[in-house]
Design an enzyme around this catalytic site. Sequence first.
Site, PDB file in Angstrom:
ATOM      1  N   PHE A 119     -41.165 -65.923 -15.736  1.00 23.63           N
ATOM      2  CA  PHE A 119     -40.082 -66.799 -16.208  1.00 23.63           C
ATOM      3  C   PHE A 119     -39.056 -66.915 -15.091  1.00 23.63           C
ATOM      4  CE2 PHE A 119     -35.992 -67.879 -18.031  1.00 23.63           C
ATOM      5  CZ  PHE A 119     -36.332 -69.030 -18.730  1.00 23.63           C
ATOM      6  N   ASP A 145     -37.155 -62.101  -8.205  1.00 23.30           N
ATOM      7  CA  ASP A 145     -36.235 -62.678  -9.182  1.00 23.30           C
ATOM      8  C   ASP A 145     -35.690 -61.523 -10.018  1.00 23.30           C
ATOM      9  OD1 ASP A 145     -34.977 -63.756 -11.387  1.00 23.30           O
ATOM     10  OD2 ASP A 145     -36.450 -65.351 -11.708  1.00 23.30           O
ATOM     11  N   LYS A 166     -26.937 -64.172 -14.197  1.00 25.19           N
ATOM     12  CA  LYS A 166     -26.584 -63.478 -15.434  1.00 25.19           C
ATOM     13  C   LYS A 166     -25.419 -62.495 -15.275  1.00 25.19           C
ATOM     14  CE  LYS A 166     -30.598 -64.599 -18.061  1.00 25.19           C
ATOM     15  NZ  LYS A 166     -31.974 -64.727 -17.671  1.00 25.19           N
TER      16      LYS A 166
HETATM   17  C1  LIG Z   1     -32.567 -66.073 -17.282  1.00 25.32           C
HETATM   18  C2  LIG Z   1     -33.545 -66.051 -16.166  1.00 25.32           C
HETATM   19  C3  LIG Z   1     -33.683 -67.142 -15.284  1.00 25.32           C
HETATM   20  C4  LIG Z   1     -32.944 -68.449 -15.477  1.00 25.32           C
HETATM   21  O1  LIG Z   1     -31.579 -68.319 -15.473  1.00 25.32           O
HETATM   22  P1  LIG Z   1     -30.680 -69.520 -16.072  1.00 25.32           P
HETATM   23  O2  LIG Z   1     -29.283 -69.086 -15.784  1.00 25.32           O
HETATM   24  O3  LIG Z   1     -30.988 -69.593 -17.524  1.00 25.32           O
HETATM   25  O4  LIG Z   1     -31.088 -70.750 -15.348  1.00 25.32           O
HETATM   26  C5  LIG Z   1     -34.568 -67.019 -14.235  1.00 25.32           C
HETATM   27  N1  LIG Z   1     -35.295 -65.896 -14.052  1.00 25.32           N
HETATM   28  C6  LIG Z   1     -35.202 -64.840 -14.871  1.00 25.32           C
HETATM   29  C7  LIG Z   1     -36.015 -63.634 -14.612  1.00 25.32           C
HETATM   30  C8  LIG Z   1     -34.345 -64.895 -15.973  1.00 25.32           C
HETATM   31  O5  LIG Z   1     -34.285 -63.861 -16.818  1.00 25.32           O
END
Ligand SMILES: *Cc1c(COP(=O)(O)O)cnc(C)c1O
Length: 400
Positions: A140, A225, A254
């Site tokens: 994701f 990520d 985040k």
């Molecule tokens: C939440 C998340 C994203 C996307 O972040 P947004 O601020 O919603 O665009 C990308 N990668 C990971 C692993 C995430 O948990």
Amino acid sequence: MNSQTYIDLENQYGAHNYKPLDVVISQANGVWVEDVDGKKYLDCLAAYSAVNQGHCHLKIIQALVEQAGKVTLTSRAFRNDQLGPFMRELCELTRYEMAVPMNSGAEAVETAIKLARKWAYEVKGVPRHEAEIITVAGNFHGRTITTISFSTEPSYKNDFGPFTPGFVTVPYGDSAAVEDAITANTAAILFEPIQGEAGVVIPPAGYIKRLREICDRNNVLLIADEIQTGLGRTGKLFACEHEGVRPDLTVIGKALSGGVYPVSAVLSSRAIMGLFKPGEHGSTFGGNPLACAVGRAALKVIVEEKLVENSAALGEYFLEQVAEIPSPHVQEVRGRGLFVGVELKPEAGGARRFCEALKDRGILCKETHDNVIRFAPPLVIDKATIDWALPAIREVLNMK
Ligand SMILES: *Cc1c(COP(=O)(O)O)cnc(C)c1O
């Protein structure tokens, strides 16, 4: 207005791209949220780990309010007095040389992809527009067209094509498959050190280290990520540190703002980040003084309140306690730090009904995919609060 009125309004006028639990939150503080009827809940999702510092942390809110009264947006056409200090504090904490500020996580992932491609053309010598990036199944990385292009989740991508080319996907946790997928045009490997949205999926021990070695051997960049796993969630500042690995690029978001404002960034070396020349990348809001002031305060809270250490210690305790609960429904309990997934057996009837039952007992969790309950409370949680939650969790894991 009561809860149902708000729910009806949202359903009538707002797009139905989520399926939220029907709790209408109107206030929050620390690990607790309160709904419009005055009922309190322990937040065990923490906005997908954006609220690691706890809701409405006073120091972060103070920074927000104070900065909002001075200057909020200059655009990068001019400089502001918050960006430089924020970049320095971020780099010093994470031990990277440079950072580029963005807003959402998906944007920061796209930024890392642009950097990796540019590196492939200018440094590695890949023919222009032929760079490939290896991604892993179950990933994701956000909801933009490019980040869903390499998703393996049908509901994320059905009906949203055509997709961005230049990505190949291999199974998660399988380093041999990564090595087999490398070609002369491979620019980077993009992965999550723990897959949060896939259900707190932890790769086999040594996987991250092997990815690092494969990248070194093949002149390929490693991109982690850590938008969800980073900044203390797993009991280390970054989840890659569990295997002593330093990626070439780390993507964060985040908790970089403590959930107060959208702030994301890509961290890297001077050699890689230096490839961006004026005009080649940007964002109207990226690096704005309000975001920077909030980010500075959010990082300070992580350090001052020892949230990484708290996540490690209480995460271990929580995992141990939940794993000991005898339950006919549980397949596996796994986690790192305060990032815990309870995978239910296929015949348990799905995680949703367990999350609903937890909600009725004052604990907010969200199912990830069908069968995993994720527990990821703000990292400011204490042992007494965990001990308060455990009997309810025990009860729910043993319901009919
Ligand atoms: C939440 C998340 C994203 C996307 O972040 P947004 O601020 O919603 O665009 C990308 N990668 C990971 C692993 C995430 O948990």
